[in-house]
Scaffold this active site. Sequence first.
Site, mmCIF file in Angstrom:
data_model
loop_
_atom_site.group_PDB
_atom_site.id
_atom_site.type_symbol
_atom_site.label_atom_id
_atom_site.label_comp_id
_atom_site.label_asym_id
_atom_site.label_seq_id
_atom_site.Cartn_x
_atom_site.Cartn_y
_atom_site.Cartn_z
ATOM 1 N N HIS A 115 -0.125 11.975 -5.657
ATOM 2 C CA HIS A 115 -0.658 12.035 -4.291
ATOM 3 C C HIS A 115 0.492 11.922 -3.272
ATOM 4 C CE1 HIS A 115 -3.517 11.063 -0.984
ATOM 5 N NE2 HIS A 115 -2.506 10.333 -0.557
ATOM 6 N N GLU A 116 1.323 10.924 -3.460
ATOM 7 C CA GLU A 116 2.411 10.676 -2.496
ATOM 8 C C GLU A 116 3.443 11.801 -2.525
ATOM 9 O OE1 GLU A 116 2.052 8.482 -0.320
ATOM 10 O OE2 GLU A 116 0.387 7.430 -1.236
ATOM 11 N N TYR B 40 -9.359 11.399 4.243
ATOM 12 C CA TYR B 40 -9.502 11.270 2.782
ATOM 13 C C TYR B 40 -10.806 11.887 2.304
ATOM 14 C CZ TYR B 40 -5.665 8.006 3.450
ATOM 15 O OH TYR B 40 -4.471 7.431 3.811
ATOM 16 N N HIS C 251 -6.244 0.513 5.857
ATOM 17 C CA HIS C 251 -6.207 1.510 6.933
ATOM 18 C C HIS C 251 -6.763 1.000 8.256
ATOM 19 C CE1 HIS C 251 -5.847 3.473 3.097
ATOM 20 N NE2 HIS C 251 -5.309 4.518 3.681
ATOM 21 N N HIS D 172 2.540 14.592 -0.331
ATOM 22 C CA HIS D 172 2.935 14.408 1.075
ATOM 23 C C HIS D 172 4.392 14.845 1.261
ATOM 24 C CE1 HIS D 172 -0.571 12.307 2.506
ATOM 25 N NE2 HIS D 172 -0.434 11.278 1.717
ATOM 26 N N HIS E 218 0.852 -1.201 0.000
ATOM 27 C CA HIS E 218 0.000 0.000 0.000
ATOM 28 C C HIS E 218 0.888 1.251 0.000
ATOM 29 C CE1 HIS E 218 -3.835 2.071 0.496
ATOM 30 N NE2 HIS E 218 -3.092 2.981 1.094
ATOM 31 N N ALA E 219 0.630 2.150 -0.940
ATOM 32 C CA ALA E 219 1.510 3.316 -1.127
ATOM 33 C C ALA E 219 1.550 4.189 0.123
ATOM 34 C CB ALA E 219 1.016 4.132 -2.311
ATOM 35 N N GLU F 86 -3.497 14.931 2.834
ATOM 36 C CA GLU F 86 -3.994 14.037 1.781
ATOM 37 C C GLU F 86 -4.426 14.784 0.520
ATOM 38 O OE1 GLU F 86 -3.423 11.035 2.026
ATOM 39 O OE2 GLU F 86 -3.030 10.885 4.184
HETATM 40 O O1 X8Z Z 1 -4.160 5.412 1.284
HETATM 41 C C1 X8Z Z 1 -4.171 6.239 0.384
HETATM 42 C C2 X8Z Z 1 -2.849 6.751 -0.175
HETATM 43 C C3 X8Z Z 1 -1.789 6.824 0.853
HETATM 44 S S1 X8Z Z 1 -2.066 8.036 2.062
HETATM 45 C C4 X8Z Z 1 -2.384 5.830 -1.291
HETATM 46 N N1 X8Z Z 1 -5.343 6.639 -0.164
HETATM 47 C C5 X8Z Z 1 -6.629 6.151 0.307
HETATM 48 C C6 X8Z Z 1 -6.841 4.682 -0.052
HETATM 49 O O2 X8Z Z 1 -6.054 4.130 -0.842
HETATM 50 O O3 X8Z Z 1 -7.794 4.084 0.440
HETATM 51 C C7 X8Z Z 1 -5.499 7.620 -1.229
HETATM 52 C C8 X8Z Z 1 -6.961 7.596 -1.563
HETATM 53 C C9 X8Z Z 1 -7.656 7.008 -0.379
HETATM 54 ZN ZN ZN Z 2 -1.895 9.935 1.358
#
Ligand code: X8Z
Ligand code: ZN
Length: 610
Positions: A371-372, A509, A499, A375, A341-342, A399
């Site tokens: 997105h990254e 988010y 998460h 950050h 997960h990024a 975010e």
């Molecule tokens: O978790 C993230 C990023 C890292 S902060 C990749 N996002 C959420 C997800 O993947 O559920 C970005 C969009 C929402």
């Molecule tokens: Zn993020």
Amino acid sequence: MTQLTRSATLAVLAFSICSLQAATPTVAGAKAFMDKAEAELMRLNISQARADWVNQTFITDDTEVISAAENERLIARTTELVKESRQFDKLPLPADLRRKFLLLKLSLTMPAPSDAKLREELTQTSVGLGSTYGKGKYCPDEDTSHCVGIDDLEDRMAKSRDPKELARYWAGWHKIAPPMREKYARFAELSNQGARELGFKDTGVLWRSYYDMPADQFSAEMERLWAQVEPLYKELHAYVRTRLVAKYGAAAQRPDGLIPAHLLGNMWSQQWDNIFDLVAPAAAPPTYDLGQIFAERKTDAKAITTYGEAFFKSLGFEPLPPNFWKRSMLVKPTDHDAVCHASAWDIDLDQDVRLKMCIHSTTDDFATVHHELGHLYYDLSYRKQPLLFRDSANDGFHEAIGDAIALSITPEYLKTIGLIQTVPPPAADIPILLRKALEKISFLPFGLLVDKWRWQVFSGETKPEGYNAAWWALREKYQGIAPAVDRSEGDFDPGAKYHIPANTPYARYFLAAIYQFQFYRAMCREAGYKGPLNRCSVYGSKEAGAKFAAMLSLGKSKPWPEALKQLTGDDKLDASAIVEYFAPLLEWLKQQNAGTKTGWTVAANPMKAQ
Ligand code: X8Z
Ligand code: ZN
């Protein structure tokens, strides 16, 4: 994630800080306490980040233990500092210093009991949950060489158009979660105990206290924003449902109007842009497919990242530090487990910033890289602030930065950088907007419900025996989706979303989905742009960049409404920018849906597939 930038500690200076306690508290004493606390927290935070980085990029039993131990040290010392800081509660302090005490108190996402044994149990449980997710695989048969991780599965969910196969991937991935169920219940219990020791009713209240307003007011803000955007979601949902029924027939059709979760091109049905081809208006001119362009050109992970960096540089930001390129993990390791997960890492709270991601050269990952990098540029921009202000104005800001930039990836921009040769005609605006809505509007209810579920768990309203039913009740109510296959309390579907085991708050988010349009509209204004919002790109605008950078460099030194005001002139979260952006699409969707009933009815059992 960026909570790495937030919480922090070290024990070496502990006794000198404690020695201050005996004396009558003074403002000078409070300042000395805070200076030492920040120095200590800085060192602890860095050690924890290094241990966590090694664990997440190389999951083994040993790296888990090391990471849990560092995390425990950090939490233990932060908790002590919060308790010691109470001696200054009644002093009239300068605003900056008062704010630091408040931020210290709110800094732990995972508060822990002061009982060392329980605290250790909590940190080990938490790291274990994260690793279980990171190691999660779907194995279609006995042969382990056929097992696939979430990055590959996401790709398959995006590309397959066979409902049976999609349901298999969906069910297969969700099997990683039941072993987390009991551990999660224990985790919530222990974290709540820690929150109560810090003076909060439960961990959810602590999280909601983070927004420069009372916790209840924050919940009300989320509802207010949802009410502003819900009509857009309902129209998109109805339109997509009609097209899915046209494509899949009975497999997509339910009497209650819910959409089966596996048909939307994403494991969590949270972003639907991967099924654009199924819902694209037939008569519209063709647009472009970045994933296909990258595949044709063999654009690799590094090149994708360089595109993102180049955008920030065009606004006047510095190149990424050389260590970024040396130390980041841009592709999935082939010989060991890692969390795919990024996430963006601010290891030393200075210039050692890194990206951890298993990049695939797809349209999705192109957006995620922006997105990254958002950050990381935020981290770099506030690094001159004192430690407790080295964070975003609120987590929704963090975010929203990269996403606000990615909104400028317009056809004109892509032509400028040579990724496409011709800009599609104005008639292509609707399909391009539809694709964006599939990415942004589809996300809103999911962004809202993940923490609604957690808040209910932390408050005790949802008990462990009702975890999955509560999850599906929310998925139904807000997203209007149904599970791919029957669910029960033997499952733990929230655990199949990164998460939850990673304990990363999610309301951020939802906020970011709104903020990013506010930021983008303000930058477009600053760049002197006058046309329809959806066609604006701020690429190359030093004016927009300077204004953006000024907000970023504030970090968390001011309440978020002030930071927002500096960039946008507004001090309120406001969905009018996202609504303006999608206004032409909303009209179009309403025409398409004419004669169709939007919405859905409540299913007798939200855990039942058809
Ligand atoms: O978790 C993230 C990023 C890292 S902060 C990749 N996002 C959420 C997800 O993947 O559920 C970005 C969009 C929402
Ligand atoms: Zn993020």
